[in-house]
Design a protein around this motif. Structure first.
Motif, short mmCIF file in Angstrom:
data_model
loop_
_atom_site.label_atom_id
_atom_site.label_comp_id
_atom_site.label_asym_id
_atom_site.label_seq_id
_atom_site.Cartn_x
_atom_site.Cartn_y
_atom_site.Cartn_z
N ALA A 64 -12.94 -4.60 -1.88
CA ALA A 64 -13.95 -4.28 -2.90
C ALA A 64 -14.27 -2.79 -2.89
CB ALA A 64 -15.22 -5.09 -2.64
N ILE A 65 -14.40 -2.21 -1.70
CA ILE A 65 -14.67 -0.77 -1.61
C ILE A 65 -13.50 0.03 -2.16
CG2 ILE A 65 -15.00 1.14 0.01
CD1 ILE A 65 -16.54 -0.79 1.81
N ALA A 66 -12.27 -0.37 -1.81
CA ALA A 66 -11.09 0.35 -2.27
C ALA A 66 -10.96 0.30 -3.79
CB ALA A 66 -9.84 -0.25 -1.62
N MET A 67 -11.16 -0.88 -4.37
CA MET A 67 -11.09 -1.00 -5.82
C MET A 67 -12.22 -0.24 -6.50
SD MET A 67 -10.07 -5.05 -6.01
CE MET A 67 -10.52 -5.19 -7.73
N GLY A 68 -13.41 -0.27 -5.88
CA GLY A 68 -14.53 0.47 -6.44
C GLY A 68 -14.29 1.97 -6.42
N MET A 69 -13.73 2.48 -5.34
CA MET A 69 -13.43 3.91 -5.26
C MET A 69 -12.35 4.30 -6.25
SD MET A 69 -15.46 5.36 -3.16
CE MET A 69 -14.61 6.95 -2.98
N HIS A 70 -11.38 3.43 -6.45
CA HIS A 70 -10.33 3.68 -7.45
C HIS A 70 -10.94 3.77 -8.84
CE1 HIS A 70 -6.31 2.32 -9.45
NE2 HIS A 70 -6.70 3.52 -9.84
N GLY A 82 0.80 -1.21 0.00
CA GLY A 82 0.00 0.00 0.00
C GLY A 82 0.84 1.27 0.00
N ILE A 83 1.92 1.25 0.78
CA ILE A 83 2.79 2.44 0.85
C ILE A 83 3.49 2.69 -0.48
CG2 ILE A 83 4.88 3.37 1.92
CD1 ILE A 83 4.03 1.99 4.52
N THR A 84 4.01 1.62 -1.09
CA THR A 84 4.74 1.78 -2.35
C THR A 84 3.82 2.16 -3.52
OG1 THR A 84 4.55 -0.61 -2.76
CG2 THR A 84 6.56 0.17 -1.68
N GLU A 85 2.55 1.80 -3.43
CA GLU A 85 1.61 2.10 -4.51
C GLU A 85 0.81 3.38 -4.27
OE1 GLU A 85 1.17 0.41 -7.39
OE2 GLU A 85 2.88 -0.86 -6.82
N TRP A 86 1.09 4.06 -3.17
CA TRP A 86 0.29 5.23 -2.80
C TRP A 86 0.33 6.32 -3.88
CZ3 TRP A 86 -3.03 5.85 1.22
CH2 TRP A 86 -3.52 7.14 1.45
N ASN A 87 1.51 6.58 -4.41
CA ASN A 87 1.66 7.63 -5.42
C ASN A 87 1.88 7.06 -6.82
OD1 ASN A 87 1.48 9.87 -3.58
ND2 ASN A 87 3.58 9.42 -2.91
N ALA A 88 1.36 5.86 -7.03
CA ALA A 88 1.54 5.23 -8.34
C ALA A 88 0.78 6.01 -9.42
CB ALA A 88 1.04 3.79 -8.29
N ALA A 89 1.33 5.99 -10.61
CA ALA A 89 0.70 6.68 -11.73
C ALA A 89 -0.59 5.95 -12.13
CB ALA A 89 1.66 6.76 -12.92
N GLU A 90 -1.57 6.70 -12.56
CA GLU A 90 -2.84 6.12 -12.97
C GLU A 90 -2.67 5.36 -14.28
OE1 GLU A 90 -6.79 5.05 -13.24
OE2 GLU A 90 -5.60 5.80 -11.57
N THR A 91 -3.16 4.14 -14.30
CA THR A 91 -3.13 3.32 -15.52
C THR A 91 -4.52 2.76 -15.77
OG1 THR A 91 -2.51 1.35 -14.27
CG2 THR A 91 -0.72 2.65 -15.22
N GLU A 92 -4.85 2.62 -17.02
CA GLU A 92 -6.16 2.08 -17.37
C GLU A 92 -6.16 0.57 -17.20
OE1 GLU A 92 -7.60 3.21 -21.14
OE2 GLU A 92 -7.40 5.38 -20.79
N THR A 93 -7.07 0.09 -16.41
CA THR A 93 -7.18 -1.34 -16.19
C THR A 93 -8.63 -1.68 -15.84
OG1 THR A 93 -6.35 -3.24 -14.95
CG2 THR A 93 -6.64 -1.19 -13.74
N SER A 94 -9.00 -2.91 -16.11
CA SER A 94 -10.35 -3.36 -15.78
C SER A 94 -10.31 -4.19 -14.51
CB SER A 94 -10.92 -4.20 -16.93
OG SER A 94 -12.17 -4.75 -16.55
N TYR A 95 -11.17 -3.83 -13.59
CA TYR A 95 -11.24 -4.55 -12.32
C TYR A 95 -12.32 -5.63 -12.34
CZ TYR A 95 -8.10 -1.33 -9.87
OH TYR A 95 -7.01 -0.61 -9.45
N THR A 96 -12.86 -5.90 -13.50
CA THR A 96 -13.96 -6.87 -13.58
C THR A 96 -13.55 -8.22 -12.99
OG1 THR A 96 -14.84 -5.81 -15.57
CG2 THR A 96 -15.57 -8.05 -15.10
N ILE A 97 -12.39 -8.74 -13.43
CA ILE A 97 -11.92 -10.03 -12.94
C ILE A 97 -11.69 -9.98 -11.43
CG2 ILE A 97 -9.51 -9.48 -13.44
CD1 ILE A 97 -11.19 -12.95 -13.57
#
Length: 356
Positions: free
Chosen positions: A221-227, A142-157
């Motif tokens: 699920a909430i975190a991914m949904g908010m993202h 979580g710490i290392t990904e906090w400032n990660a650049a936005e990338t297009e991805t599908s969270y369906t899976i």
């Protein structure tokens, strides 16, 4: 003296049948396991916990693989944390299976009170090594990904895997809850209170493992949904950190409870009153001046008591009656060992509370 289960007896959470009464040297501690026919009773007692653990391990292994695949495909920090969570749960289950096997070894000369505390040792190892490892991985991710650049991805899976995992984890939690509720009702306790207080670390470990798993799935699920909704990757990272903190909190709690039983944990006041009452109900016992009751394994009590018999009796008769009472308790599956001695003259006697 009746040691058979009844509606009012705290030992109702035991599903075993009484052990065969065995006569052995007072305080010797060495059990004649070859001739004792309580093997089936011990197997019955362990079966429900063992089934609960096996179900949990099987579910966690399937879920861990699915989450790992989903984490690789989505790159979600929360999914990585959930994968680490499930692998930690799987490792914990394996340690609990080892604990179940190690703790049922019969007493011998080197361990006169049996090997019941092995279960607390392995449960503590699982909590410290596996859960803490999962916690560290999740928080670090979580710490290392906090400032990660936005990338297009599908969270369906990812959402599909979380939904399936929720069903499987929920089934495992339901199994543990049913077992806890059944035992708790016999003691007029809630399922949660029973799990916290029980001397069975396997049931406690599985229950809190599954509870944290279900809660972790909701958080992920909430975190991914908010993202996905806001486009802000820190939501995903925050979910990973929260899951890590949750794992750490569960680990600390389980370590603390196992430590309590390893250093010598007394039975509850309810159980103390019940056993004191059983002693006082014996037709030959006039009073009890000392009663030590300690858990030495899952549902295994070590008892030391000082009693005064009715009337003045010869030493030979007193010794025989002491051993008779001891063997009566030893025949009950919740006692690992029972040692009785005579009260000193003019000793303060123990009395049952008025509402007992």
């Amino acid at each position: 003296m009746s040691l058979k289960p009844s509606v009012a007896n705290p030992q109702l959470h035991l599903t075993t049948k009484p052990k065969a009464s065995t006569s052995r040297g007072r305080g010797a501690g060495e059990l004649n396991s070859k001739n004792d026919d309580n093997t089936g009773a011990d197997d019955d007692k362990k079966s429900s916990s063992l089934t609960t653990v096996i179900i949990a391990v099987g579910a966690n292994l399937l879920i861990a693989v699915a989450k790992s695949v989903a984490a690789f495909m989505t790159g979600s920090a929360s999914m990585i944390a959930e994968a680490a969570h499930s692998w930690a749960d799987s490792g914990n289950g394996i340690f609990l299976l080892i604990a179940e096997k190690k703790s049922v070894k019969p007493a011998d000369k080197s361990h006169p009170l049996g090997y019941g505390k092995e279960s607390y040792v392995w449960s503590m190892i699982a909590a410290f090594g596996v859960f803490m490892a999962g916690s560290i991985v999740s928080i670090y991710t979580g710490i290392t990904e906090w400032n990660a650049a936005e990338t297009e991805t599908s969270y369906t899976i990812g959402f599909i895997v979380l939904a399936v995992a929720f069903v499987l984890e929920g089934f495992s939690l339901l199994q543990a809850y049913r077992q806890s509720k059944q035992h708790g009702e016999a003691l007029n306790m809630s399922a949660i209170d029973y799990v916290v207080d029980t001397s069975n670390p396997t049931l406690r470990g599985v229950f809190f493992e599954d509870s944290s798993a279900v809660l972790g799935l909701v958080i992920a699920a909430i975190a991914m949904g908010m993202h996905a909704y806001t486009g802000q990757p820190f939501w995903d990272a925050l979910g990973s950190i929260i899951v890590g903190i949750l794992l750490g909190a569960v680990a600390i709690f389980l370590i603390s409870r196992n430590r309590d039983f390893l250093v010598g944990h007394r039975v509850s006041d309810r159980m103390h009153c019940y056993i004191l009452g059983e002693l006082l109900d014996h037709p030959d016992i006039d009073s009890v001046s000392y009663l030590h009751l300690e858990w030495v394994g899952p549902k295994k009590i070590f008892m030391v008591a000082a009693v005064d018999f009715i009337g003045n009796q010869q030493e030979e008769n007193v010794a025989q009656k002491l051993e008779t009472v001891e063997n009566k308790f030893r025949a009950n599956p919740m006692f690992q060992e029972a040692i009785l001695t005579l009260s000193v003259p003019n000793a303060d006697i123990l009395c049952l509370p008025e509402n007992a």
